[in-house]
Design a protein around this motif. Structure first.
Motif, PDB file in Angstrom:
ATOM      1  N   ALA A 140       0.839  -1.202   0.000  1.00  0.00           N
ATOM      2  CA  ALA A 140       0.000   0.000   0.000  1.00  0.00           C
ATOM      3  C   ALA A 140       0.870   1.246   0.000  1.00  0.00           C
ATOM      4  O   ALA A 140       0.549   2.240  -0.652  1.00  0.00           O
ATOM      5  N   ALA A 141       2.006   1.174   0.723  1.00  0.00           N
ATOM      6  CA  ALA A 141       2.881   2.349   0.806  1.00  0.00           C
ATOM      7  C   ALA A 141       3.418   2.725  -0.561  1.00  0.00           C
ATOM      8  O   ALA A 141       3.688   3.892  -0.834  1.00  0.00           O
ATOM      9  N   ALA A 142       3.594   1.736  -1.448  1.00  0.00           N
ATOM     10  CA  ALA A 142       4.168   2.030  -2.756  1.00  0.00           C
ATOM     11  C   ALA A 142       3.122   2.078  -3.859  1.00  0.00           C
ATOM     12  O   ALA A 142       3.461   2.278  -5.015  1.00  0.00           O
ATOM     13  N   ASP A 191      -2.001  10.927  -8.162  1.00  0.00           N
ATOM     14  CA  ASP A 191      -1.498  12.247  -8.542  1.00  0.00           C
ATOM     15  C   ASP A 191      -2.526  13.089  -9.292  1.00  0.00           C
ATOM     16  O   ASP A 191      -2.473  14.300  -9.246  1.00  0.00           O
ATOM     17  N   ASN A 192      -3.432  12.416 -10.000  1.00  0.00           N
ATOM     18  CA  ASN A 192      -4.327  13.172 -10.865  1.00  0.00           C
ATOM     19  C   ASN A 192      -5.560  13.722 -10.174  1.00  0.00           C
ATOM     20  O   ASN A 192      -6.382  14.356 -10.816  1.00  0.00           O
ATOM     21  N   PHE A 217       2.135   5.588   6.768  1.00  0.00           N
ATOM     22  CA  PHE A 217       2.837   6.202   5.630  1.00  0.00           C
ATOM     23  C   PHE A 217       1.924   6.236   4.411  1.00  0.00           C
ATOM     24  O   PHE A 217       1.772   7.270   3.751  1.00  0.00           O
ATOM     25  N   SER A 218       1.293   5.090   4.116  1.00  0.00           N
ATOM     26  CA  SER A 218       0.486   5.031   2.900  1.00  0.00           C
ATOM     27  C   SER A 218      -0.733   5.943   3.015  1.00  0.00           C
ATOM     28  O   SER A 218      -1.125   6.586   2.043  1.00  0.00           O
ATOM     29  N   MET A 219      -1.307   6.029   4.228  1.00  0.00           N
ATOM     30  CA  MET A 219      -2.493   6.866   4.378  1.00  0.00           C
ATOM     31  C   MET A 219      -2.137   8.344   4.283  1.00  0.00           C
ATOM     32  O   MET A 219      -2.889   9.138   3.733  1.00  0.00           O
ATOM     33  N   ILE A 220      -0.959   8.703   4.824  1.00  0.00           N
ATOM     34  CA  ILE A 220      -0.528  10.105   4.693  1.00  0.00           C
ATOM     35  C   ILE A 220      -0.336  10.435   3.220  1.00  0.00           C
ATOM     36  O   ILE A 220      -0.719  11.501   2.739  1.00  0.00           O
ATOM     37  N   LYS A 221       0.224   9.477   2.486  1.00  0.00           N
ATOM     38  CA  LYS A 221       0.399   9.675   1.047  1.00  0.00           C
ATOM     39  C   LYS A 221      -0.953   9.884   0.367  1.00  0.00           C
ATOM     40  O   LYS A 221      -1.135  10.818  -0.418  1.00  0.00           O
ATOM     41  N   ALA A 253       7.072  10.181  -6.124  1.00  0.00           N
ATOM     42  CA  ALA A 253       8.333  10.657  -5.553  1.00  0.00           C
ATOM     43  C   ALA A 253       8.305  10.518  -4.037  1.00  0.00           C
ATOM     44  O   ALA A 253       9.315  10.197  -3.414  1.00  0.00           O
ATOM     45  N   PHE A 254       7.130  10.725  -3.451  1.00  0.00           N
ATOM     46  CA  PHE A 254       6.981  10.633  -1.998  1.00  0.00           C
ATOM     47  C   PHE A 254       7.343   9.237  -1.503  1.00  0.00           C
ATOM     48  O   PHE A 254       8.014   9.082  -0.483  1.00  0.00           O
TER      49      PHE A 254
END
Lengths: 152, 625
Positions: B265-267, B344-345, B418-422, B547-548
């Motif tokens: 999920a993080a990636a 991103d979109n 991490f993944s949720m912050i992303k 990038a994050f």
């Protein structure tokens, strides 16, 4: 001008510079000891860039007056517009002015050529000094000292 | 009540051909009734039952006992929200979506309330097939839907084998109040439910199907459908009792699954791939909690750990069902209005789509990353407390397994944050791209999202009441200046304590100060675009979500199999899931075998066919003659 305050040095290392006796607007007194300037070259013929480089060199050494070059307009108090503006630089110049934090002032120094648009015609806000001739490093320094009211 | 609910769902699926709104309204009413039925069964003790004899020795029917009622309530919250959401969302899809949504809910209702294995299996199949058709509603999602169906049928086969084992051991198909020690039943039923929950070796269908399906279907697939797996496991434990080895295996599988899901999920780059992997992670946590409960029970029934671990699994299920439904619904609204697939979109949902979906993503994401005052915090605190209490175990194997599982689960929680912050930072908040959202009626979508947000805060605030209602009054105490009934304890005698209600109060009170400072400074702060030498930032100059997470992808490149690929002079970083390539190899292998076998058997030669018929003829005579 004060001598260089270093222990053991009895001789002035910096040169006396040419002063410009012209009336300019005045900035707030709080900038007297710390003024951050951001120079932007909007299309001068290169002379003024050398003068800017000389300002930071030992001959003029503007840091002793508390004047520094800022790395970003977001940290600057004064925007130094160098040259007459080429068409493509109008947008970036306006964006740079937009990025300046308040209160800010603008100094326009043109190089006396006929090319490009005069920055005066762009109706920039808070223009504190305007010169349509090429200034030398010492003269620029004296302008900077004048606007902060630091008459030395 | 039972007949009313089933009748409403069937009526809802038929009226789907007439009008969508009527059909979805039927689903809302039926779901609300399901909640009431579950509430009555769990908290009032009214066991609803409709059982009749179908064949000699076989009784079929529906029976809602306490366990069914509990899971029925959890699922009904999600069903209600999905049906309300679909009132607006369904306008963009064909009418048959309403039919399959109703059928899918009916299937789940049958699973949760099944008295016997036959009803359970029919519910299971109705759910699987209706979900398959729901996924195909998204254009071009046939491959993903087929993958879902393949894994779904695999679990059905395992279930059939399990029920055969159950019948062999106690001679009946009844699930309620059954008692069996059949190993076949335990193994195959656990396998079936683990596949449905998307535990790690069997999680690939989940990512594909959930990310491709229409968003209301994704919410349904991700939250209640995987909840069926949890209910199944709870029912299996109810029938066979706790087994020590099963517990150890569950801890191992669950913690590995949680770690793997959180790491992927993080990636993840897709807008709905990330929540799908988060589902894998959460179900892994639930399985690990159940396993810990089994191990603790085998260790000693004097310790309260086994009860607390089971309660942890229940609270984790509640959290996951509510928050994941909310996450999928909010993301689905944004995805539908912006026509974008990647994180991103959709930057700046709060500006382009609306404040409520952005708040939905924020609250559910924070709940998954265990932010205090939200429901996820209570659940993950309980999980960690259960693991800490494994110091009691006397066997060294139990200790090693539970501690290693605990390490993996804690890492999973970190990766999940991490993944949720992303996800929150790049979709709900973040720079706005000046993209215009397609206007569509959003009233009911927002109602569904606000309902779930209120649920997350509300259940967190009344967590102690939930504990009391579930019959665990020993874990609700009062100490440290907090009045009796507002403090949760993780064991008896007290091991660790927490008060979610006070967290809600304190955080609400404290958040006033930063908000005041924010609103004051908003008046005096000048807002400008990012400084880029006086030029406007181009689309590719933003710091993207890829990038994050690239730092992690690079550090763990041996796990992610990070590779730089070039396509049309544009380079990008690609990662892959090891298990996916494993399944791909199986698929290519089977394709090859079937191709060569078919070439051998169907070779277009007449004498070969005649020979085949002759051999078969002789064989039949020999065998049956």
């Amino acid at each position: 001008m004060k001598s260089w305050a270093l222990y053991g040095i009895t001789r002035k290392l910096t040169e006396p510079f040419k002063k410009l006796e012209e009336n300019t607007g005045k900035m707030d007194k709080i900038f007297r000891r710390s003024l951050n300037i951001y120079p932007i070259d909007v299309g001068n013929n290169g002379d003024l860039n050398f003068e800017m480089a000389a300002l930071a060199a030992p001959q003029y050494n503007i840091h002793r007056f508390g004047i520094f070059f800022a790395d970003s307009p977001r940290h600057a108090d004064v925007l130094l517009v160098l040259g007459r503006c080429s068409e493509k630089m109008v947008g970036p110049l306006k964006e740079t002015v937009n990025q300046l934090p308040k209160p800010f002032n603008i100094i326009i120094v043109e190089d006396g050529t006929d090319f490009g648009i005069s920055a005066r015609d762009l109706s920039l806000p808070n223009v504190i000094a305007y010169y349509d001739k090429k200034l030398e490093a010492g003269e620029i320094l004296s302008v900077l000292l004048n606007i902060t009211g630091d008459k030395k | 009540m039972i007949y009313t609910i089933i009748g409403l769902y069937i009526l809802g699926s038929f009226t789907g051909f007439i009008g969508r709104k009527i059909s979805y309204s039927m689903a809302i009413i039926a779901s609300a009734f399901s909640f009431i039925a579950g509430f009555e069964a769990k908290f009032m003790g009214n066991t609803l039952s409709a059982v009749f004899s179908f064949l000699p020795n076989i009784t079929v029917g529906i029976n809602i006992d306490g366990l069914s009622g509990l899971f029925l309530m959890i699922a009904a919250i999600s069903w209600t929200a999905v049906s309300i959401f679909s009132l607006d969302f369904g306008n963009h899809y064909r009418k048959r979506m309403a039919v399959f949504l109703n059928l899918s809910m009916l299937g789940m209702f049958l699973i949760l309330t099944a008295y016997d294995a036959l009803t359970f299996l029919s519910g299971w199949e109705i759910m699987t097939i209706a979900s398959y058709f729901l996924i195909t509603e998204h254009e071009g999602a046939y491959k993903e839907a087929f993958q879902f169906l393949a894994f779904g049928e695999l679990s059905t086969i395992a279930l059939i084998l399990a029920f055969v084992g159950l019948n062999a051991s106690d001679g009946s198909f009844v699930l309620i109040k059954a008692d069996s020690n059949s190993v076949v039943f335990l193994v195959f039923a656990s396998l079936a439910f683990i596949i449905k929950m998307g535990i790690v070796p069997f999680h690939t269908w989940l990512k594909e199907a959930h990310s491709k399906a229409p968003s209301n279907a994704s919410a349904l697939l991700s939250a209640p459908v995987t909840l069926m797996g949890v209910y199944g496991l709870a029912r299996v434990i109810n029938i066979t009792g706790y087994t020590h080895v099963w517990g150890l295996l569950a801890i191992i599988l669950g913690s590995v699954s949680a770690f793997w899901g959180a790491m992927e999920a993080a990636a993840a780059k897709g807008l709905k791939v990330l929540p799908a992997y988060s589902t894998v992670e959460n179900n892994g946590m639930i399985l690990a909690a159940l396993g810990l409960s089994a191990v603790a029970y085998s260790f000693s029934t004097k310790s309260t750990l086994y009860e607390f671990a089971f309660l942890t699994a229940v609270v984790l299920s509640i959290t996951h069902t509510i928050a994941k439904t909310l996450l999928f619904l909010s993301i689905g609204q944004a995805k539908e209005q912006l026509h974008a697939e990647n994180i991103d979109n959709v930057r700046g949902i709060h500006k382009s789509v609306g404040k409520i979906p952005a708040l939905g993503i924020l609250i559910s994401g924070l709940s998954f990353s265990a932010f205090p005052a939200l429901l996820g915090y209570v659940a993950e605190w309980m999980l960690l407390e259960s693991i800490f209490q494994s110091y009691q175990f006397s066997s060294i194997l139990d200790r090693v397994v539970s501690l290693t599982g605990g390490v993996l689960l804690s890492l999973a929680m970190g990766f999940a944050s991490f993944s949720m912050i992303k996800l929150i930072g790049y979709s709900a908040l973040g720079y706005h791209h000046e993209k215009k959202a397609e206007p569509m009626p959003t009233f009911f979508m927002n109602v569904a999202e606000l309902f779930l947000i209120a649920m997350i805060f509300g259940i967190s605030f009344f967590a102690s009441d939930l504990f009391l209602g579930l019959g665990y009054s020993k874990f609700v105490i009062g100490a440290l200046g907090i009045p009796q009934g507002w403090l949760l304890a993780s064991a008896e005698p007290v091991f660790g304590v927490i008060s979610p209600a006070f967290f809600v109060l304190v955080i609400t009170a404290l958040s006033v100060v930063p908000f005041l400072i924010y609103f004051r400074s908003k008046l005096t702060t000048k807002k400008v675009a990012s400084w880029n030498g006086g030029l406007a930032l181009k689309e590719e100059e933003y710091f993207t979500a890829n990038a994050f997470s690239f730092t992690i992808e690079h550090i763990l490149r041996f796990v992610y199999m990070t590779k730089e690929r070039t396509n049309k002079n544009r380079s990008y970083v690609a990662i892959s899931d090891v298990f996916e390539s494993f399944y791909k190899q199986i698929v290519t292998f089977i394709k090859k075998i079937s191709y060569s076998v078919s070439r051998f058997v169907m070779n277009g030669k007449v004498y070969f066919y005649i020979l085949y018929i002759l051999i078969m003829f002789i064989l039949i005579f020999v065998v049956f003659g």
